[in-house]
Design a protein around this motif. Structure first.
Motif, PDB file in Angstrom:
ATOM      1  N   GLN A 142       0.837  -1.192   0.000  1.00  0.00           N
ATOM      2  CA  GLN A 142       0.000   0.000   0.000  1.00  0.00           C
ATOM      3  C   GLN A 142       0.878   1.249   0.000  1.00  0.00           C
ATOM      4  O   GLN A 142       0.640   2.191  -0.761  1.00  0.00           O
ATOM      5  CB  GLN A 142      -0.944  -0.004   1.209  1.00  0.00           C
ATOM      6  CG  GLN A 142      -1.893   1.177   1.241  1.00  0.00           C
ATOM      7  CD  GLN A 142      -2.843   1.204   0.067  1.00  0.00           C
ATOM      8  OE1 GLN A 142      -3.430   0.224  -0.294  1.00  0.00           O
ATOM      9  NE2 GLN A 142      -2.982   2.353  -0.554  1.00  0.00           N
ATOM     10  N   LYS A 143       1.907   1.240   0.825  1.00  0.00           N
ATOM     11  CA  LYS A 143       2.808   2.391   0.954  1.00  0.00           C
ATOM     12  C   LYS A 143       3.552   2.685  -0.348  1.00  0.00           C
ATOM     13  O   LYS A 143       3.606   3.828  -0.789  1.00  0.00           O
ATOM     14  CB  LYS A 143       3.811   2.125   2.073  1.00  0.00           C
ATOM     15  CG  LYS A 143       4.839   3.224   2.271  1.00  0.00           C
ATOM     16  CD  LYS A 143       5.789   2.890   3.417  1.00  0.00           C
ATOM     17  CE  LYS A 143       6.828   3.974   3.624  1.00  0.00           C
ATOM     18  NZ  LYS A 143       7.742   3.646   4.738  1.00  0.00           N
ATOM     19  N   TYR A 144       4.124   1.651  -0.961  1.00  0.00           N
ATOM     20  CA  TYR A 144       4.980   1.866  -2.122  1.00  0.00           C
ATOM     21  C   TYR A 144       4.243   1.868  -3.453  1.00  0.00           C
ATOM     22  O   TYR A 144       4.686   2.518  -4.400  1.00  0.00           O
ATOM     23  CB  TYR A 144       6.092   0.813  -2.167  1.00  0.00           C
ATOM     24  CG  TYR A 144       6.990   0.861  -0.951  1.00  0.00           C
ATOM     25  CD1 TYR A 144       7.524   2.065  -0.496  1.00  0.00           C
ATOM     26  CD2 TYR A 144       7.283  -0.283  -0.237  1.00  0.00           C
ATOM     27  CE1 TYR A 144       8.333   2.114   0.631  1.00  0.00           C
ATOM     28  CE2 TYR A 144       8.098  -0.245   0.884  1.00  0.00           C
ATOM     29  CZ  TYR A 144       8.624   0.965   1.321  1.00  0.00           C
ATOM     30  OH  TYR A 144       9.421   1.008   2.431  1.00  0.00           O
ATOM     31  N   SER A 146       0.449   1.634  -3.674  1.00  0.00           N
ATOM     32  CA  SER A 146      -0.981   1.939  -3.537  1.00  0.00           C
ATOM     33  C   SER A 146      -1.856   0.797  -4.039  1.00  0.00           C
ATOM     34  O   SER A 146      -2.863   1.016  -4.712  1.00  0.00           O
ATOM     35  CB  SER A 146      -1.338   3.233  -4.267  1.00  0.00           C
ATOM     36  OG  SER A 146      -0.622   4.308  -3.724  1.00  0.00           O
ATOM     37  N   ASP A 148      -3.646  -3.179  -3.004  1.00  0.00           N
ATOM     38  CA  ASP A 148      -4.052  -4.142  -1.986  1.00  0.00           C
ATOM     39  C   ASP A 148      -3.838  -5.528  -2.579  1.00  0.00           C
ATOM     40  O   ASP A 148      -4.602  -5.966  -3.440  1.00  0.00           O
ATOM     41  CB  ASP A 148      -5.512  -3.928  -1.601  1.00  0.00           C
ATOM     42  CG  ASP A 148      -6.023  -4.945  -0.584  1.00  0.00           C
ATOM     43  OD1 ASP A 148      -5.287  -5.888  -0.231  1.00  0.00           O
ATOM     44  OD2 ASP A 148      -7.179  -4.800  -0.160  1.00  0.00           O
TER      45      ASP A 148
END
Length: 189
Positions: A142-144, A146, A148
């Motif tokens: 999610q951080k790198y 976006s 799921d």
């Protein structure tokens, strides 16, 4: 055709993907196995490597760039990885799932051959470790990127392996792939 597998821990994705690749006569790539090797080279377990990846994106970017390149330059292979469906969007995307306890029992039997984590002496230790691993995967991707990696809407086919033998899973997966190959005008076995 490129076939990518993702799934929950212990769902059988690596074993099934390897069998499928052998049956098709195609190369097999294991991104999780590659990450385990990279972790071991740094003297880390997979759990520690994932934790490092929460602040150091290079732990994921190297393998993700590798699979992106594979998808652009090759065809007719099978790949297993959390993000393979994303970095090889043209792949046939298969997700194998299983209940956490079932997956943990399967992994526990092979724990000695895996670079999973430290101090995993009981099934309960492993379940806790797998929960941390899933949380780290969700956080990092999610951080790198976006994305799921567990959103089932991203996959073409989903199979719950919890109550199936490995042979039953393989036969269902192979049947699905064979239908897709036929639909695409490619060969069938």
């Amino acid at each position: 055709m490129i076939i990518s597998f993702n799934g929950s821990e212990g769902s059988g994705k690596s074993g099934i993907a390897k069998r499928l690749a052998a049956r098709l006569g195609w190369p097999y790539y294991d991104i999780g196995g590659l990450r385990r090797t990279m972790a071991a080279e740094k003297g880390l377990t997979l759990e520690e490597y994932n934790k490092l990846g929460e602040t150091d994106p290079s732990t994921d970017l190297e393998v993700d760039n590798y699979q992106t390149s594979l998808g652009r330059t090759n065809d007719n292979f099978v790949i297993v990885g959390r993000t393979s469906w994303h970095f090889i969007p043209q792949s046939l995307k298969i997700f194998l799932t299983t209940r956490l306890e079932v997956g943990a029992e399967r992994i526990f039997k092979d724990l000695a051959t895996r670079n999973e984590g430290k101090n995993l002496k009981t099934l309960e230790d492993l379940i806790a470790s797998l929960r941390r691993r899933t949380e780290s995967d969700i956080y990092r991707y999610q951080k790198y990127f976006s994305i799921d990696v567990f959103n089932l809407e991203n996959f073409d086919w989903i199979l719950d392996t919890s109550d199936l033998t490995e042979d039953e899973v393989y036969e269902q997966v192979f049947g699905f792939v064979q239908r897709k190959l036929r639909d695409a005008g490619e060969y069938t076995l």
